[in-house]
Design an enzyme around this catalytic site. Sequence first.
Site, PDB file in Angstrom:
ATOM      1  N   THR A  31       0.852  -1.202   0.000  1.00  0.00           N
ATOM      2  CA  THR A  31       0.000   0.000   0.000  1.00  0.00           C
ATOM      3  C   THR A  31       0.883   1.245   0.000  1.00  0.00           C
ATOM      4  O   THR A  31       1.947   1.233   0.624  1.00  0.00           O
ATOM      5  CB  THR A  31      -0.889  -0.026   1.259  1.00  0.00           C
ATOM      6  N   SER A  33       2.131   5.272  -1.953  1.00  0.00           N
ATOM      7  CA  SER A  33       2.385   5.984  -3.201  1.00  0.00           C
ATOM      8  C   SER A  33       3.445   5.291  -4.061  1.00  0.00           C
ATOM      9  O   SER A  33       3.434   5.426  -5.290  1.00  0.00           O
ATOM     10  CB  SER A  33       2.807   7.425  -2.895  1.00  0.00           C
ATOM     11  N   THR A  34       4.360   4.555  -3.444  1.00  0.00           N
ATOM     12  CA  THR A  34       5.364   3.832  -4.246  1.00  0.00           C
ATOM     13  C   THR A  34       4.702   2.631  -4.927  1.00  0.00           C
ATOM     14  O   THR A  34       4.933   2.370  -6.119  1.00  0.00           O
ATOM     15  CB  THR A  34       6.550   3.387  -3.356  1.00  0.00           C
ATOM     16  N   GLY A  84       6.124  -0.788  -0.066  1.00  0.00           N
ATOM     17  CA  GLY A  84       6.954   0.350   0.315  1.00  0.00           C
ATOM     18  C   GLY A  84       7.347   0.283   1.782  1.00  0.00           C
ATOM     19  O   GLY A  84       7.062  -0.702   2.471  1.00  0.00           O
ATOM     20  N   ASP A  86       8.330   3.141   5.344  1.00  0.00           N
ATOM     21  CA  ASP A  86       8.497   4.517   5.841  1.00  0.00           C
ATOM     22  C   ASP A  86       9.942   4.794   6.214  1.00  0.00           C
ATOM     23  O   ASP A  86      10.450   5.884   5.999  1.00  0.00           O
ATOM     24  CB  ASP A  86       7.593   4.750   7.055  1.00  0.00           C
ATOM     25  N   GLY A  97       3.594   1.243   7.949  1.00  0.00           N
ATOM     26  CA  GLY A  97       2.300   1.522   8.549  1.00  0.00           C
ATOM     27  C   GLY A  97       1.905   2.986   8.500  1.00  0.00           C
ATOM     28  O   GLY A  97       0.887   3.364   9.068  1.00  0.00           O
ATOM     29  N   GLY A  99       0.591   4.325   6.177  1.00  0.00           N
ATOM     30  CA  GLY A  99      -0.734   4.314   5.545  1.00  0.00           C
ATOM     31  C   GLY A  99      -1.722   3.430   6.282  1.00  0.00           C
ATOM     32  O   GLY A  99      -2.776   3.089   5.744  1.00  0.00           O
ATOM     33  N   GLU A 105      -0.174  -5.810   5.667  1.00  0.00           N
ATOM     34  CA  GLU A 105       1.115  -5.853   4.950  1.00  0.00           C
ATOM     35  C   GLU A 105       2.045  -6.886   5.565  1.00  0.00           C
ATOM     36  O   GLU A 105       2.756  -7.608   4.858  1.00  0.00           O
ATOM     37  CB  GLU A 105       1.768  -4.466   4.984  1.00  0.00           C
TER      38      GLU A 105
HETATM   39  O1  LIG Z   1       3.555   1.011   5.194  1.00  0.00           O
HETATM   40  C1  LIG Z   1       2.927   1.582   4.342  1.00  0.00           C
HETATM   41  C2  LIG Z   1       1.447   1.722   4.370  1.00  0.00           C
HETATM   42  O2  LIG Z   1       0.914   1.201   5.558  1.00  0.00           O
HETATM   43  C3  LIG Z   1       3.634   2.172   3.168  1.00  0.00           C
HETATM   44  O3  LIG Z   1       4.332   1.166   2.514  1.00  0.00           O
HETATM   45  C4  LIG Z   1       4.576   3.225   3.656  1.00  0.00           C
HETATM   46  O4  LIG Z   1       3.824   4.182   4.399  1.00  0.00           O
HETATM   47  C5  LIG Z   1       5.303   3.924   2.507  1.00  0.00           C
HETATM   48  O5  LIG Z   1       4.411   4.661   1.758  1.00  0.00           O
HETATM   49  P1  LIG Z   1       4.837   5.483   0.466  1.00  0.00           P
HETATM   50  O6  LIG Z   1       5.196   4.495  -0.592  1.00  0.00           O
HETATM   51  O7  LIG Z   1       3.616   6.294   0.134  1.00  0.00           O
HETATM   52  O8  LIG Z   1       5.994   6.353   0.839  1.00  0.00           O
END
Ligand SMILES: O=C(CO)[C@H](O)[C@H](O)COP(=O)(O)O
Length: 222
Positions: A31, A33-34, A84, A86, A97, A99, A105
Amino acid sequence: MTPIDVTREKQAAAQEAATLVSDGMTVGLGTGSTVAFLLPALADLHRNIRCIATSPQTESIARQVGLMVEPFRDVISLDIAIDGADQIAPDGWLIKGGGAAHTREKLVAISAQRFIVIADSTKTVNNLKGPVPVELLAFGLGSTLHRLGNVTLREGVPHSPDGGIIGDYHGRLDDPQSTAAWLSGTPGVVEHGLFPPEMVTTIIVGHTNGKVEQRIITNNGQ
Ligand SMILES: O=C(CO)[C@H](O)[C@H](O)COP(=O)(O)O
């Protein structure tokens, strides 16, 4: 110095990860943006893959681009999961997490033969810094929060897709292993966002020049 182009970095990492998938595979989709860049790349490259989505957002985009998504219920093992992160520590520990999808995940990552992490270069850190996302059971929430101590509840995305309450734990993180064990052992904590290196096969970090850097973390027993 060239400024960091995070979008290009995410795209590069996602594109590279899509090439690790082969037709016929069952693929776990993370989940964020990546991962949003990964979905069309997968749809372009592969006609015959079955996907498990870790959030309603991912499921919706995956279906829009033509990927076949099925529920994660009777499937026992996935060939690969791509997601992805953080924060990524040098030893492969992750914080996930942001998101609010870390429970699903983690389940998808642990069920996959290979777990590939895709990220832009801003996600690599020398030391993990809190907070650590947590999903908490609504039942007994006050008592769980009291025992955990230092948790703020999210306002933006207060619930996981499975009804858990999403918060962020602001306690000590100098030893991720012991923080992870303590959070996992606390009743009322459904799941936390610390992912150990043993879960991670490969980390792909995109760079602004369009190149990627791949780091093998564990061979997952293969
Ligand atoms: O753990 C996640 C969602 O729960 C995402 O993988 C993490 O927040 C990275 O997000 P992004 O690709 O938007 O930077």
